[in-house]
Design a protein around this motif. Structure first.
Motif, PDB file in Angstrom:
ATOM      1  N   THR A  58       1.028   2.621  -1.192  1.00  0.00           N
ATOM      2  CA  THR A  58      -0.325   2.693  -0.615  1.00  0.00           C
ATOM      3  C   THR A  58      -0.201   3.051   0.866  1.00  0.00           C
ATOM      4  O   THR A  58       0.659   2.528   1.577  1.00  0.00           O
ATOM      5  CB  THR A  58      -1.078   1.351  -0.740  1.00  0.00           C
ATOM      6  OG1 THR A  58      -0.331   0.321  -0.089  1.00  0.00           O
ATOM      7  CG2 THR A  58      -1.289   0.964  -2.195  1.00  0.00           C
ATOM      8  N   VAL A  93      -7.845   4.483   1.635  1.00  0.00           N
ATOM      9  CA  VAL A  93      -6.443   4.141   1.398  1.00  0.00           C
ATOM     10  C   VAL A  93      -6.028   4.919   0.153  1.00  0.00           C
ATOM     11  O   VAL A  93      -6.780   4.990  -0.821  1.00  0.00           O
ATOM     12  CB  VAL A  93      -6.269   2.617   1.172  1.00  0.00           C
ATOM     13  CG1 VAL A  93      -4.852   2.294   0.705  1.00  0.00           C
ATOM     14  CG2 VAL A  93      -6.580   1.851   2.460  1.00  0.00           C
ATOM     15  N   ARG A  94      -4.867   5.563   0.211  1.00  0.00           N
ATOM     16  CA  ARG A  94      -4.454   6.396  -0.922  1.00  0.00           C
ATOM     17  C   ARG A  94      -3.105   5.957  -1.480  1.00  0.00           C
ATOM     18  O   ARG A  94      -2.319   5.303  -0.803  1.00  0.00           O
ATOM     19  CB  ARG A  94      -4.336   7.864  -0.480  1.00  0.00           C
ATOM     20  CG  ARG A  94      -5.642   8.426   0.058  1.00  0.00           C
ATOM     21  CD  ARG A  94      -5.459   9.855   0.544  1.00  0.00           C
ATOM     22  NE  ARG A  94      -6.513  10.185   1.509  1.00  0.00           N
ATOM     23  CZ  ARG A  94      -6.463  11.234   2.330  1.00  0.00           C
ATOM     24  NH1 ARG A  94      -5.411  12.062   2.334  1.00  0.00           N
ATOM     25  NH2 ARG A  94      -7.458  11.472   3.170  1.00  0.00           N
ATOM     26  N   ILE A  95      -2.860   6.344  -2.723  1.00  0.00           N
ATOM     27  CA  ILE A  95      -1.541   6.148  -3.316  1.00  0.00           C
ATOM     28  C   ILE A  95      -0.796   7.466  -3.089  1.00  0.00           C
ATOM     29  O   ILE A  95      -1.040   8.458  -3.775  1.00  0.00           O
ATOM     30  CB  ILE A  95      -1.644   5.875  -4.841  1.00  0.00           C
ATOM     31  CG1 ILE A  95      -2.779   4.896  -5.173  1.00  0.00           C
ATOM     32  CG2 ILE A  95      -0.294   5.412  -5.386  1.00  0.00           C
ATOM     33  CD1 ILE A  95      -2.614   3.528  -4.577  1.00  0.00           C
ATOM     34  N   TYR A 134      -9.041  -2.236   5.562  1.00  0.00           N
ATOM     35  CA  TYR A 134      -9.709  -1.334   4.611  1.00  0.00           C
ATOM     36  C   TYR A 134     -11.159  -1.096   5.019  1.00  0.00           C
ATOM     37  O   TYR A 134     -11.680  -0.002   4.915  1.00  0.00           O
ATOM     38  CB  TYR A 134      -9.641  -1.947   3.206  1.00  0.00           C
ATOM     39  CG  TYR A 134     -10.124  -1.018   2.115  1.00  0.00           C
ATOM     40  CD1 TYR A 134      -9.439   0.168   1.828  1.00  0.00           C
ATOM     41  CD2 TYR A 134     -11.258  -1.318   1.363  1.00  0.00           C
ATOM     42  CE1 TYR A 134      -9.882   1.016   0.832  1.00  0.00           C
ATOM     43  CE2 TYR A 134     -11.704  -0.475   0.365  1.00  0.00           C
ATOM     44  CZ  TYR A 134     -11.012   0.694   0.101  1.00  0.00           C
ATOM     45  OH  TYR A 134     -11.454   1.540  -0.886  1.00  0.00           O
ATOM     46  N   ARG A 151       1.605   1.862   6.212  1.00  0.00           N
ATOM     47  CA  ARG A 151       1.755   1.280   4.878  1.00  0.00           C
ATOM     48  C   ARG A 151       1.004  -0.044   4.771  1.00  0.00           C
ATOM     49  O   ARG A 151       0.791  -0.726   5.774  1.00  0.00           O
ATOM     50  CB  ARG A 151       3.239   1.020   4.585  1.00  0.00           C
ATOM     51  CG  ARG A 151       4.132   2.239   4.638  1.00  0.00           C
ATOM     52  CD  ARG A 151       3.936   3.131   3.436  1.00  0.00           C
ATOM     53  NE  ARG A 151       4.870   4.228   3.521  1.00  0.00           N
ATOM     54  CZ  ARG A 151       6.143   4.177   3.131  1.00  0.00           C
ATOM     55  NH1 ARG A 151       6.635   3.075   2.590  1.00  0.00           N
ATOM     56  NH2 ARG A 151       6.932   5.226   3.265  1.00  0.00           N
ATOM     57  N   GLN A 185       2.968  -2.891  -1.301  1.00  0.00           N
ATOM     58  CA  GLN A 185       2.216  -2.203  -2.353  1.00  0.00           C
ATOM     59  C   GLN A 185       2.844  -0.828  -2.542  1.00  0.00           C
ATOM     60  O   GLN A 185       2.320   0.199  -2.096  1.00  0.00           O
ATOM     61  CB  GLN A 185       0.737  -2.122  -1.978  1.00  0.00           C
ATOM     62  CG  GLN A 185       0.075  -3.509  -1.945  1.00  0.00           C
ATOM     63  CD  GLN A 185      -1.176  -3.575  -1.098  1.00  0.00           C
ATOM     64  OE1 GLN A 185      -1.598  -2.576  -0.516  1.00  0.00           O
ATOM     65  NE2 GLN A 185      -1.772  -4.750  -1.006  1.00  0.00           N
ATOM     66  N   LEU A 199      -0.436   0.396  -9.740  1.00  0.00           N
ATOM     67  CA  LEU A 199      -0.731   1.075  -8.471  1.00  0.00           C
ATOM     68  C   LEU A 199      -1.959   1.980  -8.596  1.00  0.00           C
ATOM     69  O   LEU A 199      -2.761   2.084  -7.664  1.00  0.00           O
ATOM     70  CB  LEU A 199       0.479   1.912  -8.016  1.00  0.00           C
ATOM     71  CG  LEU A 199       1.384   1.292  -6.948  1.00  0.00           C
ATOM     72  CD1 LEU A 199       2.538   2.229  -6.629  1.00  0.00           C
ATOM     73  CD2 LEU A 199       0.609   0.972  -5.673  1.00  0.00           C
ATOM     74  N   TYR A 232      -5.236   0.279  -8.058  1.00  0.00           N
ATOM     75  CA  TYR A 232      -5.341  -0.409  -6.769  1.00  0.00           C
ATOM     76  C   TYR A 232      -6.709  -0.207  -6.089  1.00  0.00           C
ATOM     77  O   TYR A 232      -7.364  -1.155  -5.652  1.00  0.00           O
ATOM     78  CB  TYR A 232      -4.216   0.108  -5.870  1.00  0.00           C
ATOM     79  CG  TYR A 232      -4.225  -0.402  -4.456  1.00  0.00           C
ATOM     80  CD1 TYR A 232      -3.652  -1.616  -4.132  1.00  0.00           C
ATOM     81  CD2 TYR A 232      -4.788   0.357  -3.425  1.00  0.00           C
ATOM     82  CE1 TYR A 232      -3.640  -2.076  -2.833  1.00  0.00           C
ATOM     83  CE2 TYR A 232      -4.790  -0.103  -2.124  1.00  0.00           C
ATOM     84  CZ  TYR A 232      -4.215  -1.312  -1.827  1.00  0.00           C
ATOM     85  OH  TYR A 232      -4.209  -1.765  -0.545  1.00  0.00           O
ATOM     86  N   LEU A 233      -7.126   1.048  -6.015  1.00  0.00           N
ATOM     87  CA  LEU A 233      -8.368   1.339  -5.298  1.00  0.00           C
ATOM     88  C   LEU A 233      -9.561   0.701  -5.979  1.00  0.00           C
ATOM     89  O   LEU A 233     -10.467   0.172  -5.328  1.00  0.00           O
ATOM     90  CB  LEU A 233      -8.556   2.854  -5.160  1.00  0.00           C
ATOM     91  CG  LEU A 233      -7.459   3.523  -4.325  1.00  0.00           C
ATOM     92  CD1 LEU A 233      -7.657   5.029  -4.317  1.00  0.00           C
ATOM     93  CD2 LEU A 233      -7.486   2.983  -2.896  1.00  0.00           C
TER      94      LEU A 233
END
Lengths: 340, 340
Positions: free
Chosen positions: A4, A12-14, A45, A56, A118, A323, A326-327
């Motif tokens: 993340t 926030v992105r993977i 966030y 991160r 994460q 993962l 996550y969002l």
């Protein structure tokens, strides 16, 4: 590997990031098997903490050691390990005192310079002073692992609040905040012998867990009404109050419901709570103790209790995602808690 | 009889007032032989505390019992007695805990309803829970009486700061404020075993007393420079800091010079110190304890040390006047300390 990464408020992105590598002889590389989203991840966030693009995220994790630097002595490849939410050398003055969070060589996960939990893997600096080995027999017991996972942060933090507030055998404890830390505070207060445990909160499903954890009284009122209720039911205030939110309203309430000569144990990361009701603290000698929890100090003893079946904070984890999920989990959490 | 009476800002007079009389069976009437002017008397005198016309002043006094109510058991006519700066029943939950200042039937000297100590005589409510008998052999020893007198407030308050800050054998203690309480804090820190005692102050004659009392280091710098000096000389801060002023600047400094995991013991009556550097407290688990000192709890043990010649706070009393000299003493004090 994937991790993340903070890009912007609500963004926030993977992302694909380079695989972690040993940089120092005291490092370990671990493959992350479990990680949590913490209430404190919501601050950046939502744009309420100063985060920069590329940083991160994630500070609560467990995993399997993949590789260690040549000076690492206490963990080896293949070990299952759990980490506190900060890293520490384990050997400075403050680590020796158990105050690992003030380690002179330590630091926080994530941000600009360190990996976040994460992610699929991460570099752990100062592995000997940071990681705690989890017995290998737990690895096939997903239920048990879920009971261990909160020791990375929320259970140790709730325990710190209870210790700092001065909970002891027979105490009346009050807990402000029904988030994961507050719920762990209930477990901690009970574990330390509190005979009456008053939970102040508003989320029905969380209050149900609080009762299962040992809360003897629930106060759902807000503001002055809540203060009045606690003052009346305790005839003068709680001996020990755990402030588990970090807002000004929560801190004010914690101070107002504490008995003369009692203590407030505060662990909520301060967000606007700097202006205290100092007159009450002064007039009634109410102590203010706490701060960021030195979870590393508490991990071994709490882990022992979890392994012995005497402590189980697993119910504070209310959703499991990978993962990719996550969002969605972040958004669901925020929408469920608009007041934070 | 004569007593000090507040009329307005900078207008305190020595007025004729009615002689005190027994009102409750738990009262005692005492003839005041000694009384002090406290730094906290300067706040109302300068109009910085809300006082109303007609209120009495003075909360530090010793005297001879003239008469007691029929329920009074522990003091009798002719006894020499010393009083803490609050009165208390000695029997409620908080008194039993030693927190006499939170007594549910207690209160403060002076104000609208109670006599003040800066007078020829006064009514003492709850005499059994409040007064401490001073051995009669002291009455002919004016020097010894002067060593006992600070136990009414400043010595007990300095001791409370040291206890609340967590001073113990071998501690490095820092004291913010070179007033009478801060100087007594030096004595208290030494008595509790501190091996290094750093006094932060600016008044040459007071700093000289601090050294005589046991201060090992003097820091005369102000603000950030003082913080830097203490941080450097202690390599990270004092274990225990006694905040003995009550202003925001003093509290900020106390927090900034305290070591991670250490404690601030604050006893300065808060005047603008409500906005704390909470981030530092949180990040380094620095405890904040203290408040109004339950001097009654400390009086017997400190009195024993004074009588044994092991403790002598007399040098903090730097001027002796009679009631007629009171106003001059107030003005001299204020003019000597413009920054307060």
């Amino acid at each position: 590997m994937r991790a993340t990464v903070y890009h912007n408020k609500f963004d926030v992105r993977i992302d694909q990031v380079p695989d972690p590598q040993i940089k120092e002889p005291t490092d370990a590389i671990i493959r992350v098997t479990h990680a949590c989203i913490c209430g404190s991840d919501l601050w950046p966030y939502r744009g309420l903490d100063q985060y920069q693009e590329g940083w991160r995220l994630g500070h609560e994790f467990m995993g399997i050691v993949e590789e260690v630097g040549k000076e690492v002595k206490t963990v080896k490849k293949g070990d299952r390990v759990i980490s506190p939410f900060t890293f520490s050398d384990g050997s400075c003055e403050f680590c020796h005192k158990g105050l690992y969070t003030s380690c002179i060589h330590g630091g926080f996960w994530g941000g600009a310079n360190n990996d976040g939990g994460q992610a699929e893997a991460m570099r752990v600096p100062l592995a000997d002073g940071t990681l705690v080995v989890v017995p290998p027999e737990t690895s096939n017991d997903e239920k048990l692992l879920k009971s261990i996972l909160p020791l990375t942060d929320v259970m140790g933090t709730g325990h710190h609040a209870a210790v700092a507030a001065g909970v002891r055998q027979g105490s009346t404890a009050a807990i402000v905040g029904d988030g994961a830390v507050g719920l762990c505070g209930v477990l901690a207060a009970k574990r330390l012998g509190a005979s009456r445990i008053i939970m102040l909160g508003h989320q029905p499903e969380r209050l149900k867990i609080a009762k299962e954890f040992g809360a003897t009284d629930i106060v759902e009122a807000r503001g002055d009404d809540a203060v009045k209720q606690v003052q009346e039911m305790t005839k003068g205030g709680a001996d020990a109050t755990l402030e588990c939110v970090g807002t000004k309203a929560a801190m004010d309430m914690a101070i107002d419901i504490t008995r003369p000569g009692g203590g407030v144990g505060y662990v909520g990361a301060p967000h606007g709570s700097e202006q205290l009701n100092f007159s009450r603290l002064f007039l009634h000698n109410i102590s203010m103790r706490g701060g960021i929890a030195p979870v590393r100090a508490y991990l071994p003893v709490l882990l022992k209790d979890v392994l012995a079946g005497k402590l189980d904070p697993a119910p504070v984890l209310n959703m499991t995602v990978d993962l990719e999920g996550y969002l969605l989990a972040m958004l669901l959490w925020i929408s469920a808690r608009p007041s934070r």
